[in-house]
Design an enzyme around this catalytic site. Structure first.
Site, short mmCIF file in Angstrom:
data_model
loop_
_atom_site.label_atom_id
_atom_site.label_comp_id
_atom_site.label_asym_id
_atom_site.label_seq_id
_atom_site.Cartn_x
_atom_site.Cartn_y
_atom_site.Cartn_z
N ARG A 175 -0.64 -1.51 -7.17
CA ARG A 175 -0.88 -2.66 -6.27
C ARG A 175 -1.78 -3.68 -6.97
O ARG A 175 -1.51 -4.88 -6.94
CB ARG A 175 -1.52 -2.15 -4.98
CG ARG A 175 -1.95 -3.21 -3.97
CD ARG A 175 -2.40 -2.50 -2.70
NE ARG A 175 -3.19 -3.32 -1.79
CZ ARG A 175 -2.68 -4.10 -0.85
NH1 ARG A 175 -1.37 -4.21 -0.73
NH2 ARG A 175 -3.45 -4.79 -0.03
N ARG B 155 0.84 -1.19 0.00
CA ARG B 155 0.00 0.00 0.00
C ARG B 155 0.88 1.25 0.00
O ARG B 155 2.03 1.21 0.42
CB ARG B 155 -0.92 0.02 1.22
CG ARG B 155 -1.89 -1.14 1.30
CD ARG B 155 -2.71 -1.06 2.58
NE ARG B 155 -3.68 -2.16 2.68
CZ ARG B 155 -3.42 -3.35 3.19
NH1 ARG B 155 -2.20 -3.61 3.67
NH2 ARG B 155 -4.35 -4.29 3.26
N TYR C 134 -9.22 -10.27 -8.95
CA TYR C 134 -8.13 -10.55 -9.88
C TYR C 134 -8.41 -11.77 -10.74
O TYR C 134 -7.91 -11.87 -11.87
CB TYR C 134 -6.81 -10.71 -9.10
CG TYR C 134 -6.59 -9.54 -8.18
CD1 TYR C 134 -6.50 -8.24 -8.70
CD2 TYR C 134 -6.53 -9.69 -6.80
CE1 TYR C 134 -6.34 -7.15 -7.86
CE2 TYR C 134 -6.37 -8.60 -5.96
CZ TYR C 134 -6.28 -7.33 -6.49
OH TYR C 134 -6.13 -6.25 -5.67
N HIS D 88 -3.73 -9.54 3.07
CA HIS D 88 -5.14 -9.77 3.39
C HIS D 88 -5.29 -11.08 4.15
O HIS D 88 -4.59 -12.05 3.87
CB HIS D 88 -5.98 -9.84 2.11
CG HIS D 88 -6.11 -8.54 1.39
ND1 HIS D 88 -6.54 -7.39 2.00
CD2 HIS D 88 -5.85 -8.21 0.09
CE1 HIS D 88 -6.55 -6.41 1.12
NE2 HIS D 88 -6.13 -6.88 -0.04
N LYS E 83 -2.27 -2.78 7.84
CA LYS E 83 -3.44 -2.22 8.50
C LYS E 83 -3.68 -2.98 9.79
O LYS E 83 -3.55 -4.20 9.84
CB LYS E 83 -4.67 -2.35 7.59
CG LYS E 83 -4.77 -1.29 6.51
CD LYS E 83 -6.09 -1.40 5.78
CE LYS E 83 -6.27 -0.25 4.80
NZ LYS E 83 -7.57 -0.33 4.09
N HIS F 20 -2.38 2.83 -5.90
CA HIS F 20 -3.20 1.65 -5.60
C HIS F 20 -3.41 0.80 -6.85
O HIS F 20 -3.55 -0.43 -6.76
CB HIS F 20 -4.54 2.07 -5.01
CG HIS F 20 -5.21 0.99 -4.24
ND1 HIS F 20 -4.74 0.54 -3.02
CD2 HIS F 20 -6.31 0.23 -4.51
CE1 HIS F 20 -5.52 -0.43 -2.57
NE2 HIS F 20 -6.47 -0.65 -3.45
#
Length: 356
Positions: A309, A210, A341, A332, A234, A306
């Site tokens: 990414r 990120r 994706y 994630h 995060k 982003h």
């Protein structure tokens, strides 16, 4: 926004906040939440507290005097009225004729409030080891998600990805072609930051981190021998991220000039630096966004970090067909986020078949 300016703005907001918001801020800083996230949350709290006073839901003369009891006794109808206010209020942007905030902005406001309420009702401890109060009205407030199928989202995003040979072609363009159309003055500025800019773009394309993770990267976090970087994900979780080998040369070239070109001393920990009047500073998110946008627009289409990414994630899924591997690479905890994706890659495969 420069880090120094960001911290100044944070202090300005903290100066007007109630004591329990300052407690919340300190707690989340320890997680750690990024300064950018906390700044955005403080802005949302000011928006909410201003509304509480305008709607006469508190008798407090100023934000700092709004007590916990006010938050504890707000009803679901009160919060729904706040959402309607956000949706219908005239836009503060004088260049826009649109009234009301976007659903994305409203969701962000509610997310910030949910975080504060969760802290006050579950996470914090008073002298008796109990939360400040128990009633969390935010659990009763639903948010409206933007309705869009994965196929539709994939189609919209696909045009803004640098897939296949375009990943290296983009880097090669910035490296060898971009400056050819610049004035002599612009060339001087470009050449000063060329190695750094290429290193940033290469890292984003080769790791999928990120923007905030790249910004907060320190020198000690980068291991070019192993091609691994350490980032804060995060939620404050530390993670080791593999970096594709094609980025190594760009990162090494930047490191070779970092100290001399940006006047870096031992105390300058940030990996990516900018220099102003002889003083090195950590490069901020806004500057990286503008830089990526400038180069990508000249190459093909203006994109954000982003989208780089997304580019890495799509290329990795195309090569491995493993959603688990892509999820781990992106940080994630669930593979659900990576469903996008599969749609992009399947669409690319269909296009290839049609061209046979």
């Amino acid at each position: 926004m420069r880090r120094e300016l960001l911290l100044e703005k944070i202090e300005t907001y903290k100066a007007i906040m109630p004591w329990y918001v300052l407690d919340y801020y300190q707690s989340k800083l320890a997680v750690p939440y990024s300064f950018t996230t906390l700044y955005e949350y403080l802005k949302e709290y000011k928006r909410f507290f201003d509304w509480l006073m305008d709607a006469d839901l508190t008798q407090a003369p100023k934000i700092a005097d709004i007590d916990l009891s006010t938050l504890e006794h707000l009803t679901k109808k009160d919060l729904e009225a706040f959402v309607l206010y956000l949706r219908e209020r005239p836009s503060l942007n004088t260049y826009s004729t649109k009234e009301g905030l976007s659903q994305t902005t409203i969701n962000r406001t509610l997310s910030a409030l949910s975080s504060l309420y969760k802290y006050l009702t579950e996470e914090v401890e008073n002298d008796q080891g109990e939360p400040y109060f128990y009633r969390n009205v935010m659990k009763k407030v639903s948010t409206k998600k933007k309705k869009e199928t994965l196929a539709s989202r994939a189609e919209n995003i696909k045009q803004k990805l640098f897939l296949g040979d375009e990943t290296l072609a983009f880097l090669d363009y910035v490296d060898k072609e971009y400056e050819q159309k610049l004035s002599n003055r612009a060339k001087s500025s470009f050449r000063k930051n060329k190695e750094r800019d290429l290193a940033i773009i290469a890292l984003l394309l080769a790791s999928g981190v990120r923007l905030s993770e790249a910004v907060n990267l320190d020198l000690k976090d980068v291991n070019l021998n192993m091609m691994i970087i350490e980032v804060i994900r995060k939620g404050g979780k530390r993670d080791s991220v593999n970096v594709a080998g094609f980025a190594k040369g760009y990162l090494e070239s930047y490191l070779a000039v970092r100290q001399r070109r940006y006047k870096a001393e031992k105390q300058d920990l940030a990996f990516f630096l900018t220099e102003y009047r002889g003083v090195p500073n950590r490069m901020d998110a806004s500057s990286i966004e503008k830089m990526v946008g400038k180069y990508s627009e000249d190459f093909k289409i203006r994109v954000t970090p982003h989208k780089l990414r997304h580019t890495l994630a799509t290329r990795l899924y195309d090569a491995t067909k493993s959603q688990v591997l892509v999820s781990h690479q992106l940080g994630h905890s669930s593979t659900q986020v990576t469903d996008l994706y599969t749609h992009i890659v399947n669409d690319e495969q269909k296009t290839a078949l049609d061209n046979l």
